[in-house]
Enzyme design. Structure first.
Site, PDB file in Angstrom:
ATOM      1  N   GLU A 137       8.390   2.762  -6.272  1.00 40.07           N
ATOM      2  CA  GLU A 137       8.544   2.233  -4.778  1.00 40.07           C
ATOM      3  C   GLU A 137       8.682   3.283  -3.664  1.00 40.07           C
ATOM      4  O   GLU A 137       8.973   4.541  -4.398  1.00 40.07           O
ATOM      5  CB  GLU A 137       9.553   1.323  -4.374  1.00 40.07           C
ATOM      6  CG  GLU A 137       9.802   0.258  -3.298  1.00 40.07           C
ATOM      7  CD  GLU A 137       8.554  -0.264  -2.859  1.00 40.07           C
ATOM      8  OE1 GLU A 137       7.676   0.516  -2.378  1.00 40.07           O
ATOM      9  OE2 GLU A 137       8.757  -1.447  -2.725  1.00 40.07           O
ATOM     10  N   ASP A 138       8.047   3.310  -2.581  1.00 41.22           N
ATOM     11  CA  ASP A 138       8.105   4.348  -1.568  1.00 41.22           C
ATOM     12  C   ASP A 138       9.395   4.880  -1.068  1.00 41.22           C
ATOM     13  O   ASP A 138       9.849   5.711  -0.963  1.00 41.22           O
ATOM     14  CB  ASP A 138       6.853   4.232  -0.440  1.00 41.22           C
ATOM     15  CG  ASP A 138       7.117   2.774   0.210  1.00 41.22           C
ATOM     16  OD1 ASP A 138       7.763   2.074  -0.211  1.00 41.22           O
ATOM     17  OD2 ASP A 138       6.031   2.502   1.121  1.00 41.22           O
ATOM     18  N   ARG A 145      -0.169   7.047   6.969  1.00 43.28           N
ATOM     19  CA  ARG A 145      -0.031   7.045   5.726  1.00 43.28           C
ATOM     20  C   ARG A 145      -0.748   8.395   5.026  1.00 43.28           C
ATOM     21  O   ARG A 145      -0.427   8.911   4.111  1.00 43.28           O
ATOM     22  CB  ARG A 145      -0.985   5.698   4.880  1.00 43.28           C
ATOM     23  CG  ARG A 145      -0.285   4.497   4.871  1.00 43.28           C
ATOM     24  CD  ARG A 145      -0.917   3.476   4.387  1.00 43.28           C
ATOM     25  NE  ARG A 145      -0.739   2.000   4.692  1.00 43.28           N
ATOM     26  CZ  ARG A 145       0.407   1.433   4.283  1.00 43.28           C
ATOM     27  NH1 ARG A 145       1.367   1.962   3.530  1.00 43.28           N
ATOM     28  NH2 ARG A 145       0.562   0.207   4.721  1.00 43.28           N
ATOM     29  N   ASP A 160      15.156   0.934   1.399  1.00 48.21           N
ATOM     30  CA  ASP A 160      15.805   0.600   2.714  1.00 48.21           C
ATOM     31  C   ASP A 160      17.127  -0.459   2.683  1.00 48.21           C
ATOM     32  O   ASP A 160      17.892  -0.113   2.068  1.00 48.21           O
ATOM     33  CB  ASP A 160      14.621   0.453   3.655  1.00 48.21           C
ATOM     34  CG  ASP A 160      15.144   0.624   5.233  1.00 48.21           C
ATOM     35  OD1 ASP A 160      16.182   0.092   5.688  1.00 48.21           O
ATOM     36  OD2 ASP A 160      14.312   1.103   5.921  1.00 48.21           O
ATOM     37  N   ASP A 170       3.812   3.870   6.268  1.00 44.93           N
ATOM     38  CA  ASP A 170       3.058   3.884   7.509  1.00 44.93           C
ATOM     39  C   ASP A 170       4.134   3.056   8.540  1.00 44.93           C
ATOM     40  O   ASP A 170       5.225   2.533   8.494  1.00 44.93           O
ATOM     41  CB  ASP A 170       2.047   2.708   7.148  1.00 44.93           C
ATOM     42  CG  ASP A 170       2.394   1.376   6.964  1.00 44.93           C
ATOM     43  OD1 ASP A 170       2.037   0.563   7.664  1.00 44.93           O
ATOM     44  OD2 ASP A 170       3.410   0.821   6.277  1.00 44.93           O
ATOM     45  N   PHE A 183      13.139   6.365  10.990  1.00 48.10           N
ATOM     46  CA  PHE A 183      12.083   5.883  10.886  1.00 48.10           C
ATOM     47  C   PHE A 183      11.185   6.930  10.237  1.00 48.10           C
ATOM     48  O   PHE A 183      10.623   7.590  11.220  1.00 48.10           O
ATOM     49  CB  PHE A 183      11.351   4.877  12.079  1.00 48.10           C
ATOM     50  CG  PHE A 183      10.556   3.815  11.738  1.00 48.10           C
ATOM     51  CD1 PHE A 183       9.203   4.471  11.316  1.00 48.10           C
ATOM     52  CD2 PHE A 183      10.712   2.528  11.590  1.00 48.10           C
ATOM     53  CE1 PHE A 183       8.160   3.276  10.853  1.00 48.10           C
ATOM     54  CE2 PHE A 183       9.606   1.672  10.997  1.00 48.10           C
ATOM     55  CZ  PHE A 183       8.556   2.203  10.565  1.00 48.10           C
ATOM     56  N   VAL A 184      10.740   6.766   8.928  1.00 51.37           N
ATOM     57  CA  VAL A 184       9.905   7.887   8.478  1.00 51.37           C
ATOM     58  C   VAL A 184       8.250   7.226   8.190  1.00 51.37           C
ATOM     59  O   VAL A 184       8.200   6.149   7.755  1.00 51.37           O
ATOM     60  CB  VAL A 184      10.427   8.394   7.187  1.00 51.37           C
ATOM     61  CG1 VAL A 184      11.757   9.275   7.655  1.00 51.37           C
ATOM     62  CG2 VAL A 184      10.624   7.345   6.171  1.00 51.37           C
ATOM     63  N   LYS A 220       0.810  -1.133  -0.089  1.00 54.78           N
ATOM     64  CA  LYS A 220      -0.026   0.035   0.046  1.00 54.78           C
ATOM     65  C   LYS A 220       0.872   1.392   0.073  1.00 54.78           C
ATOM     66  O   LYS A 220       0.466   2.466  -0.232  1.00 54.78           O
ATOM     67  CB  LYS A 220      -0.966  -0.029   1.255  1.00 54.78           C
ATOM     68  CG  LYS A 220      -1.845  -1.338   1.381  1.00 54.78           C
ATOM     69  CD  LYS A 220      -2.383  -1.283   2.695  1.00 54.78           C
ATOM     70  CE  LYS A 220      -3.399  -2.763   2.643  1.00 54.78           C
ATOM     71  NZ  LYS A 220      -3.951  -2.606   3.860  1.00 54.78           N
ATOM     72  N   GLY A 221       2.028   1.256   0.533  1.00 56.49           N
ATOM     73  CA  GLY A 221       2.889   2.354   0.703  1.00 56.49           C
ATOM     74  C   GLY A 221       3.105   3.139  -0.479  1.00 56.49           C
ATOM     75  O   GLY A 221       3.107   4.449  -0.484  1.00 56.49           O
ATOM     76  N   LYS A 248      17.449   5.176   1.438  1.00 55.18           N
ATOM     77  CA  LYS A 248      17.867   5.171   2.577  1.00 55.18           C
ATOM     78  C   LYS A 248      19.160   4.386   2.611  1.00 55.18           C
ATOM     79  O   LYS A 248      19.382   3.339   3.023  1.00 55.18           O
ATOM     80  CB  LYS A 248      17.211   4.502   3.778  1.00 55.18           C
ATOM     81  CG  LYS A 248      17.497   4.994   5.260  1.00 55.18           C
ATOM     82  CD  LYS A 248      16.514   4.387   6.570  1.00 55.18           C
ATOM     83  CE  LYS A 248      15.117   4.699   6.171  1.00 55.18           C
ATOM     84  NZ  LYS A 248      14.375   4.177   7.347  1.00 55.18           N
TER      85      LYS A 248
END
Length: 178
Positions: free
Chosen positions: A98-99, A164, A102, A158, A151-152, A42-43, A130
Protein backbone atom coordinates in the site's frame (compact mmCIF):
# COMPACT_ATOMS: atom_id res chain seq x y z
CA UNK A 1 2.52 21.43 -9.68
CA UNK A 2 5.42 22.48 -7.47
CA UNK A 3 3.66 25.75 -6.64
CA UNK A 4 0.86 23.71 -5.00
CA UNK A 5 3.28 22.25 -2.43
CA UNK A 6 4.18 23.61 1.00
CA UNK A 7 7.40 21.59 1.10
CA UNK A 8 9.11 18.33 0.17
CA UNK A 9 8.62 15.82 2.97
CA UNK A 10 10.61 12.85 1.61
CA UNK A 11 13.25 13.34 -1.07
CA UNK A 12 13.80 11.08 -4.05
CA UNK A 13 17.08 9.89 -2.50
CA UNK A 14 15.42 9.05 0.83
CA UNK A 15 12.67 7.12 -1.01
CA UNK A 16 15.32 4.95 -2.66
CA UNK A 17 16.89 4.20 0.75
CA UNK A 18 13.50 3.28 2.24
CA UNK A 19 12.57 0.96 -0.63
CA UNK A 20 15.97 -0.77 -0.58
CA UNK A 21 15.68 -1.37 3.19
CA UNK A 22 12.14 -2.77 2.89
CA UNK A 23 13.16 -5.01 -0.02
CA UNK A 24 16.00 -6.47 2.03
CA UNK A 25 13.70 -7.15 5.04
CA UNK A 26 11.04 -8.77 2.86
CA UNK A 27 13.65 -10.90 1.06
CA UNK A 28 14.87 -12.24 4.43
CA UNK A 29 11.37 -12.86 5.80
CA UNK A 30 9.96 -14.61 2.73
CA UNK A 31 12.81 -16.98 1.84
CA UNK A 32 11.33 -20.35 0.92
CA UNK A 33 7.79 -19.00 0.79
CA UNK A 34 5.32 -18.62 -2.07
CA UNK A 35 5.18 -14.81 -2.17
CA UNK A 36 2.62 -12.71 -4.00
CA UNK A 37 2.57 -8.93 -3.85
CA UNK A 38 -0.84 -7.34 -4.20
CA UNK A 39 -1.08 -3.67 -4.96
CA UNK A 40 -4.07 -1.39 -4.90
CA UNK A 41 -4.07 0.72 -8.02
CA UNK A 42 -3.39 3.47 -8.69
CA UNK A 43 -1.52 4.96 -5.74
CA UNK A 44 0.66 1.98 -4.87
CA UNK A 45 1.90 1.14 -8.36
CA UNK A 46 5.03 3.31 -8.22
CA UNK A 47 6.03 1.97 -4.80
CA UNK A 48 5.32 -1.65 -5.72
CA UNK A 49 7.27 -1.41 -8.98
CA UNK A 50 10.32 -0.15 -7.09
CA UNK A 51 9.84 -2.55 -4.16
CA UNK A 52 9.54 -5.73 -6.22
CA UNK A 53 12.86 -4.94 -7.93
CA UNK A 54 14.49 -4.84 -4.48
CA UNK A 55 13.11 -8.24 -3.44
CA UNK A 56 15.58 -10.97 -4.39
CA UNK A 57 13.09 -13.85 -4.54
CA UNK A 58 10.72 -15.43 -7.04
CA UNK A 59 7.34 -13.76 -6.63
CA UNK A 60 4.00 -13.15 -8.25
CA UNK A 61 2.09 -9.89 -8.47
CA UNK A 62 -1.53 -8.94 -8.87
CA UNK A 63 -3.57 -5.77 -8.68
CA UNK A 64 -6.89 -4.56 -7.38
CA UNK A 65 -8.67 -1.31 -7.93
CA UNK A 66 -10.77 -0.12 -5.03
CA UNK A 67 -12.45 3.16 -4.41
CA UNK A 68 -13.11 4.87 -1.10
CA UNK A 69 -12.07 8.47 -1.73
CA UNK A 70 -13.74 9.59 -4.95
CA UNK A 71 -12.62 13.19 -5.40
CA UNK A 72 -12.55 13.89 -1.66
CA UNK A 73 -9.51 14.40 0.55
CA UNK A 74 -10.80 11.98 3.22
CA UNK A 75 -11.74 8.31 2.79
CA UNK A 76 -15.40 7.41 3.13
CA UNK A 77 -14.36 4.03 4.55
CA UNK A 78 -16.76 2.28 2.17
CA UNK A 79 -14.75 0.02 -0.13
CA UNK A 80 -15.96 -0.60 -3.64
CA UNK A 81 -13.98 -3.21 -5.63
CA UNK A 82 -13.65 -1.86 -9.15
CA UNK A 83 -11.16 -4.53 -10.38
CA UNK A 84 -10.63 -7.75 -8.47
CA UNK A 85 -7.61 -10.07 -8.39
CA UNK A 86 -6.87 -12.48 -11.22
CA UNK A 87 -4.92 -14.99 -9.06
CA UNK A 88 -6.34 -17.49 -6.55
CA UNK A 89 -4.75 -16.71 -3.17
CA UNK A 90 -5.13 -20.21 -1.71
CA UNK A 91 -1.86 -21.30 -0.09
CA UNK A 92 0.02 -18.15 -1.16
CA UNK A 93 1.95 -15.87 1.18
CA UNK A 94 0.24 -12.56 0.47
CA UNK A 95 1.94 -9.24 1.05
CA UNK A 96 -0.46 -6.35 0.55
CA UNK A 97 1.54 -3.37 -0.74
CA UNK A 98 0.00 0.00 0.00
CA UNK A 99 1.10 3.58 -0.60
CA UNK A 100 -0.21 5.04 2.66
CA UNK A 101 -1.84 3.79 5.85
CA UNK A 102 -4.03 6.65 7.02
CA UNK A 103 -7.30 6.01 8.89
CA UNK A 104 -7.00 2.31 8.09
CA UNK A 105 -10.68 1.97 7.18
CA UNK A 106 -10.10 0.97 3.57
CA UNK A 107 -7.25 -1.41 4.39
CA UNK A 108 -9.18 -3.10 7.22
CA UNK A 109 -12.04 -3.82 4.85
CA UNK A 110 -9.71 -4.98 2.11
CA UNK A 111 -7.68 -7.27 4.39
CA UNK A 112 -10.92 -8.78 5.68
CA UNK A 113 -11.92 -9.60 2.10
CA UNK A 114 -8.50 -11.13 1.35
CA UNK A 115 -8.59 -13.31 4.51
CA UNK A 116 -11.71 -15.03 3.17
CA UNK A 117 -9.69 -16.19 0.14
CA UNK A 118 -7.55 -18.62 2.19
CA UNK A 119 -4.04 -17.23 1.84
CA UNK A 120 -1.32 -19.15 3.68
CA UNK A 121 -0.31 -15.85 5.29
CA UNK A 122 -1.34 -12.21 4.93
CA UNK A 123 0.81 -9.24 5.84
CA UNK A 124 0.80 -5.53 5.09
CA UNK A 125 3.59 -3.34 3.73
CA UNK A 126 3.01 0.40 3.51
CA UNK A 127 5.30 3.04 2.12
CA UNK A 128 3.91 5.72 4.44
CA UNK A 129 2.22 5.42 7.82
CA UNK A 130 0.20 8.28 9.27
CA UNK A 131 -0.58 6.94 12.79
CA UNK A 132 -2.15 10.17 14.07
CA UNK A 133 -5.08 9.64 11.68
CA UNK A 134 -5.76 6.00 12.58
CA UNK A 135 -9.45 5.25 13.11
CA UNK A 136 -9.08 1.46 13.22
CA UNK A 137 -6.93 -1.08 15.00
CA UNK A 138 -4.49 -1.85 12.19
CA UNK A 139 -0.71 -1.84 12.05
CA UNK A 140 1.51 -2.56 9.08
CA UNK A 141 4.08 -5.35 9.24
CA UNK A 142 6.50 -3.29 7.13
CA UNK A 143 6.59 0.52 7.24
CA UNK A 144 8.72 2.72 5.02
CA UNK A 145 8.28 5.97 6.96
CA UNK A 146 5.97 7.42 9.59
CA UNK A 147 4.73 10.86 8.66
CA UNK A 148 2.79 13.65 10.38
CA UNK A 149 -0.87 14.36 9.72
CA UNK A 150 -0.46 16.34 6.52
CA UNK A 151 -1.94 15.82 3.05
CA UNK A 152 0.87 14.34 0.96
CA UNK A 153 1.22 13.77 -2.77
CA UNK A 154 3.87 12.44 -5.13
CA UNK A 155 5.52 9.06 -5.70
CA UNK A 156 2.15 7.63 -6.73
CA UNK A 157 0.07 9.53 -4.18
CA UNK A 158 -2.47 11.90 -5.66
CA UNK A 159 -5.14 14.44 -5.08
CA UNK A 160 -7.90 14.23 -7.67
CA UNK A 161 -5.61 12.15 -9.95
CA UNK A 162 -2.86 14.80 -9.99
CA UNK A 163 0.74 14.87 -8.62
CA UNK A 164 1.36 11.08 -8.89
CA UNK A 165 4.35 11.65 -11.16
CA UNK A 166 6.37 13.71 -8.68
CA UNK A 167 9.57 11.75 -7.83
CA UNK A 168 9.37 12.76 -4.15
CA UNK A 169 6.65 13.14 -1.50
CA UNK A 170 5.45 16.67 -0.91
CA UNK A 171 2.94 18.31 1.40
CA UNK A 172 0.01 19.80 -0.49
CA UNK A 173 -1.05 23.32 0.48
CA UNK A 174 -4.46 23.22 2.21
CA UNK A 175 -5.97 25.77 -0.18
CA UNK A 176 -5.51 23.27 -3.01
CA UNK A 177 -7.66 20.51 -1.48
CA UNK A 178 -10.11 22.41 0.76
Amino acid sequence: MVEDLKNVLISEEKIKEIVKKLGKEITEDYKGKNLILISVLKGSVVFMADLMREIDLPLKIDFMIVSSYGDKAVSSGKVKIVKDLDIDLSDLDVLMVEDILDTGRTLCSLLEILRTRNPKSLKLCTFLDKPDRRATDIEADYVGAKIPDEFVVGYGLDFNQRYRNLPYVGVLKPEVYE
